[in-house]
Design a protein around this motif. Structure first.
Motif, short mmCIF file in Angstrom:
data_model
loop_
_atom_site.label_atom_id
_atom_site.label_comp_id
_atom_site.label_asym_id
_atom_site.label_seq_id
_atom_site.Cartn_x
_atom_site.Cartn_y
_atom_site.Cartn_z
N VAL A 1 40.49 23.82 0.36
CA VAL A 1 40.92 22.88 -0.66
C VAL A 1 41.64 21.72 0.01
N LEU A 2 41.11 20.51 -0.17
CA LEU A 2 41.76 19.31 0.34
C LEU A 2 42.87 18.92 -0.62
N PRO A 3 44.10 18.81 -0.18
CA PRO A 3 45.18 18.43 -1.09
C PRO A 3 44.95 17.04 -1.67
N ALA A 4 45.46 16.82 -2.86
CA ALA A 4 45.41 15.49 -3.46
C ALA A 4 46.28 14.53 -2.65
N PRO A 5 45.95 13.25 -2.64
CA PRO A 5 46.81 12.28 -1.95
C PRO A 5 48.15 12.15 -2.67
N PRO A 6 49.16 11.59 -2.01
CA PRO A 6 50.45 11.39 -2.67
C PRO A 6 50.29 10.61 -3.97
N GLY A 7 50.97 11.05 -5.00
CA GLY A 7 50.86 10.39 -6.29
C GLY A 7 51.08 11.38 -7.41
N PRO A 8 50.86 10.95 -8.64
CA PRO A 8 51.15 11.83 -9.79
C PRO A 8 50.17 12.98 -9.95
N ARG A 9 48.93 12.82 -9.46
CA ARG A 9 47.93 13.87 -9.65
C ARG A 9 48.02 14.88 -8.51
N THR A 10 47.90 16.15 -8.85
CA THR A 10 48.12 17.19 -7.86
C THR A 10 46.89 18.08 -7.61
N VAL A 11 45.82 17.89 -8.38
CA VAL A 11 44.64 18.73 -8.22
C VAL A 11 43.86 18.30 -6.99
#
Length: 220
Positions: free
Chosen positions: A201-211
């Protein structure tokens, strides 16, 4: 017919790819749902003289980049709206497009490929017991299968319902998708003749979305 209507509806909702990415490139490969994030076409290991098949190519952005690398770029999609958008923007790339479903194309095509991939596409929305053997038969020895989609919701595995919304006074359209945890995808791929498989699973980039984004890669 229901799936075709669903994907034509989705095509109308999906925005066009930007003219250039953050690097100023006119073609690029993106595995995730976030712009300028994650690995690129190097996952496929193809270049000039190679060939790649996009299962669920949509509006053709990733396929255009494959063509720009000098590889034969073949795309499959059930949605005429998606394919028309791909032709309108990328007609000068040399990509080859087919309007059909992934399993049927693989069964009827006599062409083999160095790479087969799917970005939030047909591998997510087709029974793996049907699709993976068909891919294996069309993949050259040592070839790469890679695909990405959203990670599964905890506890919701296997065949799930996926909803494509319409207007407020219309019921959403429903298509099937197949969700598995990374380790289970590796097991399924091995069961279908892909001994060298990885999933993460590639983490989401920094920001409000976390999926994040589930990225799977296997070699035949």
């Amino acid at each position: 017919m229901a799936d075709i209507k669903a994907w034509d509806t989705y095509a109308q909702q999906k925005p066009e790819r930007r003219p250039t990415n953050a690097r100023g490139e006119t073609t690029w490969f993106n595995w995730t749902q976030y712009p300028d994030h994650g690995p690129g076409a190097e996952v496929l290991g193809i270049g000039p003289g190679g060939s790649a098949l996009d299962l669920g190519c949509g509006k053709g952005g990733n396929l255009a980049h494959v063509a720009a690398l000098g590889a034969r770029a073949v795309g499959v999609d059930v949605s005429l709206a998606q394919l028309k958008a791909a032709e309108a923007r990328w007609s000068d790339t040399g990509m080859v497009l087919h309007r059909t479903d992934a399993a049927r194309f693989l069964a009827e095509s006599g062409e083999d490929f160095d790479a087969v991939y799917s970005v939030f596409g047909a591998v997510w929305f087709t029974d793996p017991d049907v699709l993976l053997p068909a891919i294996r038969r069309r993949l050259r020895p040592g070839g790469v299968l890679a695909f990405s989609h959203r990670p599964p919701v905890e506890g919701c595995y296997g065949c799930q319902a996926s909803y494509i919304n319409r207007s407020e006074d219309q019921d959403p359209l429903v298509v099937k998708r197949w969700d598995y945890e990374p380790h289970r995808w590796v097991e399924i791929l091995r069961e279908h003749g892909f001994p060298a498989a990885t999933a993460r699973v590639l983490p989401a980039p920094p920001g409000p979305r976390t999926v994040g984004t589930l990225l799977v890669r296997a070699q035949g």
